[in-house]
Scaffold this motif. Structure first.
Motif, PDB file in Angstrom:
ATOM      1  N   CYS A   9       0.866  -1.179   0.000  1.00  0.00           N
ATOM      2  CA  CYS A   9       0.000   0.000   0.000  1.00  0.00           C
ATOM      3  C   CYS A   9       0.899   1.225   0.000  1.00  0.00           C
ATOM      4  O   CYS A   9       1.765   1.343   0.857  1.00  0.00           O
ATOM      5  N   VAL A 220       3.518  -1.238   3.783  1.00  0.00           N
ATOM      6  CA  VAL A 220       2.825   0.053   3.777  1.00  0.00           C
ATOM      7  C   VAL A 220       3.871   1.152   3.717  1.00  0.00           C
ATOM      8  O   VAL A 220       4.780   1.202   4.545  1.00  0.00           O
ATOM      9  N   VAL A 239      -4.959  -2.988   7.262  1.00  0.00           N
ATOM     10  CA  VAL A 239      -4.357  -3.942   6.330  1.00  0.00           C
ATOM     11  C   VAL A 239      -5.034  -5.307   6.439  1.00  0.00           C
ATOM     12  O   VAL A 239      -5.282  -5.987   5.440  1.00  0.00           O
TER      13      VAL A 239
END
Length: 276
Positions: A9, A220, A239
């Motif tokens: 992400c 992330v 997540v």
């Protein structure tokens, strides 16, 4: 046999406060440029598949929310992704203080990422994030400065990371953060940064790390706008709540934005400020 996929992400959102010396002139246009296997972006993106032939690869979702006062010019952050080898993602955060000198803070980060995108397959880079930062910085002529982080995944599994400043990265595995970058600062709220001026940092100041990823890990990555406003426990929760990585990226960015607008929220930035 299917190739293992690591999720990533990239949530680039704004931070509540930028107390830094640095740039604003003409507003850059939002654009994304597809060059062979590379994608350079300064605008929001839902999801972009990054696939490599054989070995491991990243599945990437991204979302960008500019500061409300900077929406018209698209914000001051930039990033790019590449399908080279296992996949590459990089984030640069333009330093807002340059606006006081009538310089657009976005221009430096945009150009830095554009050069990095074009240099990923350069023989001299040798798929090394620190060297990529070196060459991209040397090629950047815009006035300004930026914090930057670059992560490169080898097809065999290692994720190589180089960061200058306070853009960050977390690796989430089975509901726990197993790796976290640390911000580089001269003092509180004054991060290391690559600059057009000689007083700034260089690639030699980058923190360089290698992390062995396992299949199903979530990575992330974002500017300080994410990590200043969202706790690690919240990152883990989001997540784990989404199967679609693009949805997870959007949820993280939205949460960062919502927290930054809530004057009663005791953010990671607020807690760190009190500690300092």
């Amino acid at each position: 046999m299917e190739s293992p996929v690591f999720r990533l992400c990239s949530c680039i959102s704004y931070s509540k406060t930028f107390l830094h010396p640095i740039s604003t002139i003409n507003s850059p246009k939002l654009y994304s440029i597809q060059r062979r296997k590379k994608l350079f972006c300064s605008a929001p993106s839902d999801s972009v598949p990054v696939c490599s032939e054989g070995g491991v690869s990243l599945s990437i979702g991204t979302h960008v929310i500019p500061h409300p006062n900077k929406v018209e010019k698209g914000g001051e952050d930039a990033f790019f992704i590449s399908s080279c080898k296992g996949g590459i993602i990089a984030v640069a955060d333009g330093v807002s203080g340059w606006a006081e000198r009538d310089v657009n803070p976005a221009l430096f980060s945009l150009e830095l990422m554009a050069h990095a995108s074009n240099l990923v397959e350069d023989e001299e880079v040798q798929y090394d994030p620190q060297t990529l930062i070196k060459k991209a910085h040397a090629a950047t002529s815009s006035v300004g400065s930026a914090t930057v982080i670059v992560a490169m995944l080898e097809r065999t599994g290692p994720l190589k990371i180089a960061n200058v400043g306070d853009c960050g990265l977390r690796v989430v595995r089975k509901g726990q953060i197993v790796f976290s970058t640390s911000p580089q600062e001269h003092y509180f709220d004054c991060p290391y940064q690559l600059s057009s001026e000689a007083v700034g940092q260089t690639y030699l100041d980058a923190t360089v790390t290698t992390v062995e990823l396992l299949e199903g890990d979530a990575v992330v990555m974002g500017s300080d706008g994410l990590f200043d406003n969202v706790f690690d426990s919240e990152i883990v929760c989001i997540v784990g709540s989404y199967n679609n990585i693009a949805d997870a990226a959007k949820a993280l960015a939205n949460l960062a934005y919502d927290h930054s607008q809530d004057s009663s929220f005791d953010s990671p930035y607020s807690q760190e400020a009190r500690t300092r």
